[in-house]
Design an enzyme around this catalytic site. Structure first.
Site, short mmCIF file in Angstrom:
data_model
loop_
_atom_site.label_atom_id
_atom_site.label_comp_id
_atom_site.label_asym_id
_atom_site.label_seq_id
_atom_site.Cartn_x
_atom_site.Cartn_y
_atom_site.Cartn_z
N THR A 12 0.85 -1.19 0.00
CA THR A 12 0.00 0.00 0.00
C THR A 12 0.89 1.24 0.00
O THR A 12 2.01 1.22 0.50
CB THR A 12 -0.95 0.02 1.21
OG1 THR A 12 -0.19 0.17 2.42
CG2 THR A 12 -1.78 -1.25 1.27
N THR A 15 3.14 3.95 -4.78
CA THR A 15 3.36 4.71 -6.01
C THR A 15 4.44 5.78 -5.89
O THR A 15 4.73 6.49 -6.86
CB THR A 15 2.05 5.37 -6.48
OG1 THR A 15 1.56 6.24 -5.45
CG2 THR A 15 1.00 4.32 -6.81
N SER A 16 5.04 5.90 -4.72
CA SER A 16 6.14 6.86 -4.54
C SER A 16 6.97 6.46 -3.33
O SER A 16 6.57 5.59 -2.55
CB SER A 16 5.60 8.29 -4.34
OG SER A 16 4.86 8.39 -3.14
N GLY A 17 8.12 7.09 -3.18
CA GLY A 17 8.94 6.93 -1.99
C GLY A 17 9.30 5.51 -1.63
O GLY A 17 9.67 4.69 -2.49
N ILE A 18 9.17 5.18 -0.35
CA ILE A 18 9.55 3.87 0.18
C ILE A 18 8.73 2.76 -0.48
O ILE A 18 9.26 1.70 -0.84
CB ILE A 18 9.37 3.84 1.71
CG1 ILE A 18 10.40 4.75 2.39
CG2 ILE A 18 9.51 2.41 2.25
CD1 ILE A 18 10.13 5.00 3.86
N GLY A 19 7.44 3.00 -0.67
CA GLY A 19 6.59 1.98 -1.26
C GLY A 19 6.99 1.63 -2.68
O GLY A 19 7.06 0.44 -3.04
N SER A 137 7.51 4.05 12.56
CA SER A 137 8.42 5.20 12.57
C SER A 137 9.14 5.26 13.90
O SER A 137 8.59 4.84 14.93
CB SER A 137 7.63 6.50 12.37
OG SER A 137 8.45 7.64 12.60
N TYR A 150 0.95 12.40 14.98
CA TYR A 150 1.67 11.47 14.09
C TYR A 150 2.33 10.36 14.90
O TYR A 150 2.20 9.17 14.58
CB TYR A 150 2.72 12.23 13.28
CG TYR A 150 3.59 11.34 12.44
CD1 TYR A 150 3.07 10.67 11.33
CD2 TYR A 150 4.95 11.15 12.74
CE1 TYR A 150 3.88 9.84 10.55
CE2 TYR A 150 5.74 10.34 11.97
CZ TYR A 150 5.21 9.68 10.88
OH TYR A 150 6.01 8.86 10.11
#
Length: 250
Positions: A12, A15-19, A137, A150
């Protein structure tokens, strides 16, 4: 290499970054991959980068109904699921005075409720054995100013890696967590920080990291890959911290 050869995987927020980087590494290791996103431009870009063999789906992590629809789509596509990397999330840092109940609920909807009910909906589809990796995190451990909501969402998600591990052990499902420190990804760009102030923040963050730099998506993805592979078959309810030593500074 083929550390994930033939494994049916879901990522999930892929579509960007770590994923997205994790999706590429999973592919390179022989996995079949489904990724999700919400932004049409990011979805189109990820589809182009990952190729036609990867199914890229729109799924809003804030919506329980969307997560249930996603679970059904995964079942329809794969039949059974071997690996889920629950990575979708938002990072909003504000002083307590600026939070509204609606903003609070949205952060918990995306970072906690969505992943929780996605796991519930996926439960009948998980193979035996199977594994789940939660992207939490180091904020779950650090009392940083402005991170109250967060950090609370990530602490909740991290705890689920332990409680659900106990609950699902008999089902052959391992649940583990990867906890990144400051990572150079588009997530930081989405915070809407002015460029001049962003440079100041970057310097402050870098000064707090013993290794003296932000981490990369690739470095986090390597940890996820380990937890998703059979190499970690004796690792259950654990957390891999990838933070350049940030937690050493409290």
């Amino acid at each position: 290499m083929s550390r994930l050869q033939g494994k049916r995987t879901l990522i999930t927020g892929g579509t960007s970054g770590i994923g997205l980087e994790t999706a590429k590494q999973f592919q390179a290791e022989g996995a079949r991959v489904i990724v999700t996103g919400v932004n049409p431009d990011s979805i189109a870009k990820a589809q182009a980068e990952l190729g036609s063999e990867v199914l890229v789906l729109r799924a809003d992590s804030a919506s329980v109904a969307a997560q249930q629809e996603l679970a059904q789509a995964v079942k329809d596509h794969y039949g059974q699921l071997d690996v889920a990397f629950l990575n979708a999330g938002i990072s909003v840092w504000l002083p307590i005075e600026q939070w509204t109940p609606e903003m609070f609920e949205r952060s918990f909807d995306i970072n906690v409720k969505g992943p929780y009910f996605l796991m519930q909906a996926l439960l009948p589809a998980f193979a035996n054995p199977a594994c789940i990796v939660l992207n939490t995190s180091i904020s779950a451990h650090v009392g940083a100013a402005r991170s109250s909501v967060y950090a609370a969402t990530k602490a909740a998600l991290l705890n689920m890696s332990k409680t659900l591990s106990t609950e699902w052990l008999g089902r052959g499902i391992r649940v583990n967590a990867v906890s990144p420190g400051p990572i150079d990804t588009p997530l930081y760009d989405k915070l809407g920080v002015a460029d001049a102030y962003r440079e100041q923040i970057d310097k402050e963050i870098t000064a707090s990291i013993p290794l003296g730099r932000f981490g990369t998506a690739e470095e986090v993805a390597k940890a996820v890959l380990y937890l998703a592979s059979d190499e970690s078959r004796w690792t259950v309810g654990s957390e891999i911290v990838v933070d350049g030593g940030r937690l050493l500074n409290g």
